[in-house]
Design an enzyme around this catalytic site. Structure first.
Site, PDB file in Angstrom:
ATOM      1  N   GLY A  49       8.108  10.732  15.410  1.00 33.91           N
ATOM      2  CA  GLY A  49       8.530   9.410  15.848  1.00 33.91           C
ATOM      3  C   GLY A  49       7.485   8.748  16.723  1.00 33.91           C
ATOM      4  N   SER A  50       7.963   7.944  17.652  1.00 33.40           N
ATOM      5  CA  SER A  50       7.045   7.111  18.429  1.00 33.40           C
ATOM      6  C   SER A  50       6.113   7.899  19.335  1.00 33.40           C
ATOM      7  CB  SER A  50       7.841   6.133  19.278  1.00 33.40           C
ATOM      8  OG  SER A  50       8.618   5.320  18.425  1.00 33.40           O
ATOM      9  N   THR A  51       6.455   9.164  19.629  1.00 35.18           N
ATOM     10  CA  THR A  51       5.536   9.933  20.472  1.00 35.18           C
ATOM     11  C   THR A  51       4.184  10.068  19.796  1.00 35.18           C
ATOM     12  OG1 THR A  51       6.356  12.004  19.533  1.00 35.18           O
ATOM     13  CG2 THR A  51       7.347  11.279  21.608  1.00 35.18           C
ATOM     14  N   PHE A  52       4.189   9.933  18.478  1.00 38.71           N
ATOM     15  CA  PHE A  52       2.923  10.063  17.746  1.00 38.71           C
ATOM     16  C   PHE A  52       1.993   8.877  18.028  1.00 38.71           C
ATOM     17  CE2 PHE A  52       0.102  10.031  14.054  1.00 38.71           C
ATOM     18  CZ  PHE A  52      -0.318  11.352  14.067  1.00 38.71           C
ATOM     19  N   LYS A  53       2.564   7.791  18.582  1.00 40.09           N
ATOM     20  CA  LYS A  53       1.735   6.602  18.866  1.00 40.09           C
ATOM     21  C   LYS A  53       0.602   6.941  19.839  1.00 40.09           C
ATOM     22  CE  LYS A  53       5.420   3.411  17.720  1.00 40.09           C
ATOM     23  NZ  LYS A  53       6.677   2.833  18.226  1.00 40.09           N
TER      24      LYS A  53
END
Lengths: 489, 460
Positions: A218-222
């Protein structure tokens, strides 16, 4: 009749000779092989004839040994707080073998390791029983407790690392199991073991989610996407406006649009603002602009696509796939077929927190002989450098903004600089399943950066927006970080 | 110069009786067994076993009484056979008693075995006292044949145990393994039969390809025995007895006729029979399969064969020490009977097992020596027959348990648990001792001739 009689005598002599040769073959030539055959129960009897060495956390044993009357095995394993420590220790069962640290360090724990030769020889001469050595872990009991209690009844995992060394400080997975319940070999043990199997318990309590389960990050990959943007020079100033439309149309598609969760200021937002509010459009476009090759290369520097991450318990392989353009753009926001273990995301946070240097994660500090001599000492090793130090500083400042005034405010710790990133990963076809709530973070004190954490919680059915990670996972990360920092003082 | 000395002693040489040697060896045999017994107790409980005194006295008494009897009734007997048999029997009792200490292996069997041993020794003594001359047995040739047939066929009418029908059960008395007694009776029958027919079998033959081919009608007996052994194999699924029975006959034929062709025929027939029967007997197929794949798992479990191999391997050179092995992992009654060698191999190691095998070898070679020394053809044939049966049994059992040949269900003479076996083997040794006594006995001095005196009368 004497001539045939002499021949019969020779024949009988040959029969006895054949027997003698055969027993020499079996008992001398084949002896070692038969003696150590895994199906030879004596191997197991020998193995359980002495108390096993212990696994040590913070100077205290989290394991023990108890004598047993059932069967021919004398000692069985016991665990203190077995449920909490199971993802670290694994289990050692008379009937069901062992896994994880118990399995990998079996030779040291049982005392049969070649490196314990001296101590064994001394035991032999002094008539002492063979003793097992100990495994000293890097774990922090307080952090582990904070992680385990924080997860509570929800399904999920926590990994905490020391970014400066790579030492694993917490490794929690829920629901968990108590390895004591099936350490023996009675029917009760068998029933306990069977009840824990996937087919009988769909919650899979024996799955080590922290190391062995991959999730869409999810967004942690940003954070990885932002790193790729900076490292590849796509953007250099995290506060400069980006060229990002809302919605962003995925490349090579007939108008498939990528939107944001809720009404957030994402159009042409700077990377800092985009991370602060977790803008899908900005990071989807960064990934789309960089292309699959560059994104994949950066992800691999952080440890993706590596199936040999041994802590020493091997972690499952996290994946950033080779993919087509629209999928690659989706992967940039941690969706599509992008997958990561909680350990992997803790490594991402710790690489950023450690100035761009990723240390090899490990959880065994020392192997100690029964006489307390250190048999093996781990020295921290650098694994890779995903970021230049100045770029690491930039990402840190962005992550700190997230906690100060973005989606991650629940992780704020007074007097401590905390950087983090929330995430809510959708999964299942058409997102029908409950999303995963993520939070990755690190904490800095005056003395350095003692801790980076990744938290994932499965099945948070109450929340579907991007704030979920901040609401559910951030407080757990905060608790773990506080536990580590309080130990530092 | 030097005086002429006579060195030839032909006619006047008397073989020493060696009874004192035998006594010394018997003391030695009893001591070894007693030490082994105490050793087991110390290893298992850390104390001298309560029955140590009783065991010492019991074994000592058996050895002492047999020695006195041999001294009185067979003074020229071979001095080695009795001590070797005593040592083997004594060690067998120790191993059985040692396995009795394992609760998982069922009830204690050593006390019964001691009782059977005493019975065997009683039979041995009775035989020495009553059987003044082995040649008397020659008279019972045809009766032996009938008895042997009855003994061999009887088990067919009783239910099989563990896949082999080798038992007859007598209500109230327990079960009996007639095959053990049959081998003695058959040896007597063959010896008597061959003594009469040997010339016909040896001489009336045609030479073909360097071999003396027997005439068709002389082939009769060998074919009958072959068929009988096959029937035992098929109806009782007892490969061991079948092999023993047939091998015994071939060896005795060979010795009686001195014709190699009989051996060639014997081997061909036994190979043919084995292959033919193996074709449809699943029991045999399983055994051959287990032999070729000793460590294979069956239904995820470790087989008896594999457990025995593990026992041997774990024993290594010197063994784990008496009482300190895990041969109990071979489940059921087998560790005390067929598989007792596995316990020997594990607990006293390669060294001890070779010692035991050499004791058997010694007993066998003393038996053949007795046959060589015997002066009458019946005695020669009987001695070689009994010894051959004993040797084949040792080879088949030890070879089977150690994986040299496929396993067959027979007992290790003297060592293994089993009443029939120990009684029959004491009887067998008794007959051998009787033959050796006759063989080594000095020739009677010629009776003074009254005529000689008469012819030399000198008339004044």
């Amino acid at each position: 009749m004497n001539k045939p009689l002499r021949r019969v005598a020779i024949f009988c002599g040959l029969l006895v000779l054949a027997l003698l040769i055969r027993v020499n073959w079996v008992q001398f030539v084949q002896s070692d092989q038969l003696k150590n055959d895994p199906h030879n129960r004596r191997v197991a009897i020998e193995r359980y004839s002495t108390p096993r060495g212990n696994i040590i956390v913070d100077g205290k044993a989290i394991t023990g040994s108890a004598t047993t009357d059932v069967g021919d095995f004398k000692y069985k394993r016991t665990y203190k707080d077995g449920k909490m420590w199971a993802p670290v220790t694994g289990y050692a069962s008379q009937a069901f073998d062992s896994n994880q640290l118990e399995k990998l360090n079996d030779a040291i724990l049982t005392g049969t390791d070649d490196r314990l030769f001296f101590s064994r020889t001394v035991d032999m001469f002094t008539g002492g029983k063979q003793k097992g050595g100990n495994v000293v872990t890097t774990l922090d009991a307080k952090a582990q407790k904070a992680a385990f209690d924080g997860l509570g009844n929800s399904k999920g995992a926590v990994v905490a690392l020391n970014p400066e060394t790579g030492a694993i400080l917490a490794l929690a997975s829920t629901p968990s199991y108590d390895p004591s319940t099936f350490a023996g070999m009675s029917n009760k043990d068998a029933a306990a073991y069977n009840a824990l199997q996937k087919k009988n318990d769909p919650d899979e309590p024996m799955l080590n989610r922290a190391l062995r389960q991959t999730y869409p990050p999810g967004s942690t990959f940003k954070i990885v996407t932002a790193s790729a943007a900076l490292e590849n020079g796509l953007y250099t100033d995290v506060d400069a406006k980006t060229d990002s439309p809302v919605p962003y149309t995925l490349p090579d598609t007939a108008g498939v649009q990528l939107k944001n969760e809720g009404d957030i200021p994402c159009e042409n937002a700077s990377m800092r603002v985009a991370l602060q509010w977790s803008c899908n459009t900005v990071f989807g476009k960064i990934s789309g602009d960089l292309g699959n090759k560059k994104m994949k290369a950066e992800a691999e520097k952080f440890g993706f696509n590596n199936d040999m991450i041994d802590t020493p318990v091997r972690a499952a392989e996290s994946i950033f796939p080779k993919d087509n353009r629209p999928q690659n753009a989706m992967a940039g926001i941690g969706q599509a077929s992008n997958r990561a273990t909680p350990l992997q995301m803790a490594m991402v946070a710790s690489a950023v927190a450690n100035g761009g240097k990723l240390m090899k994660p490990y959880m065994v500090d020392q192997l100690v002989a029964p006489n307390l001599n250190v048999v093996q000492q781990h020295t921290p090793q650098e694994m890779s450098r995903p970021l230049k130090p100045e770029n690491a500083q930039k990402i840190q400042s962005m992550m700190e903004t997230v906690v100060k005034e973005g989606t991650g405010t629940n992780a704020k710790i007074p007097g401590v600089t905390v950087g983090g990133k929330t995430g809510t990963a959708q999964h299942g076809e058409n997102n029908k399943d409950n999303p995963y709530a993520w939070f990755i973070s690190y904490a800095k004190t005056a003395k350095g950066t003692p801790v980076a954490v990744a938290v994932v919680i499965e099945g948070s059915d109450t929340l579907r927006d991007d704030i979920a990670g901040g609401k559910l996972a951030a407080p757990i990360a905060k608790g773990v970080m506080e536990a580590v920092i309080s130990g530092e003082k | 110069m030097s005086s002429i000395t006579t060195t030839t002693t032909i006619g006047t040489f008397v073989a020493p009786s060696r009874r004192n040697t035998e006594m010394a060896l018997l003391v030695f045999a009893v001591l070894i067994a007693v030490f082994a017994y105490v050793n087991v107790g110390l290893a298992k409980d850390g104390s001298v076993p309560a029955g140590a005194l009783g065991y010492t006295v019991g074994l000592g008494l058996l050895a002492g009484v047999t020695h006195v009897i041999v001294r009185k009734w067979a003074p020229y007997a071979d001095p080695l056979m009795l001590p070797v048999a005593t040592l083997l029997n004594g060690m067998g009792l120790v191993f059985i008693w040692r396995l009795d200490q394992e609760p998982s292996l069922g009830k204690a069997m050593a006390p019964n075995q001691l009782l059977w041993s005493a019975l065997g020794v009683a039979l041995f003594i009775g035989m020495l006292i009553l059987l003044k001359d082995h040649r008397v047995l020659q008279r019972y040739t045809s009766i032996s044949m009938v008895v042997a047939l009855v003994l061999l066929i009887a088990p067919v009418f009783f239910p099989g145990v563990n896949g082999a029908k080798i038992w007859i059960t007598i209500p109230g008395l327990g079960s009996l393994q007639p095959g053990e007694f049959a081998k003695i009776v058959i040896a007597i029958f063959f010896a008597g039969y061959l003594m009469v027919k040997r010339d016909a079998l040896a001489l009336a033959s045609r030479r073909f390809l360097g071999l003396y081919l027997p005439r068709g009608r002389d082939l009769g007996p060998i074919l009958v025995v072959w068929a009988l052994s096959l029937m035992i194999l098929v109806f009782e699924t007892d490969l061991g007895t079948s092999l023993l029975f047939f091998g015994l006959f071939v060896v005795m034929l060979y010795v009686a006729t001195e014709r190699t062709s009989w051996i060639v025929f014997g081997l061909l027939l036994s190979a043919g029979g084995a292959v033919a029967v193996a074709g449809f007997e699943s029991h045999l197929q399983t055994r051959v399969h287990n032999w070729l794949n000793p460590l294979e798992l069956v239904n995820g479990g470790v087989t008896e064969t594999a457990q025995a191999m593990y026992s041997f391997g774990s024993g290594g050179l010197l063994g784990s020490g008496l009482g300190q092995g895990y041969s109990r992992l071979i489940q059921g009654i087998a560790p005390k009977s067929d598989y007792i060698l596995a316990t020997v191999g594990e607990e006293v190691g390669l060294a001890g097992l070779m010692g035991i095998l050499l004791l058997y070898g010694l007993l066998i070679e003393r038996g053949i020596r007795t046959a060589l020394a015997a002066r009458d053809p019946f005695g020669k044939l009987l001695a070689v027959g009994l010894t051959g049966a004993f040797a084949l049994q040792v080879f088949v059992v030890a070879g089977g348990v150690t994986g040299l040949i496929p396993l067959t269900g027979m007992t290790m003479p003297f060592l293994a648990q089993g009443g029939s076996s120990v009684i029959a083997n004491w009887a067998l040794v008794g007959i051998l001792i009787r033959i050796s006594d006759t063989a080594r006995r000095p020739a009677p001095t010629p009776a003074p001739s009254t005529d000689a005196e008469m012819t030399q009368v000198v008339r004044p």
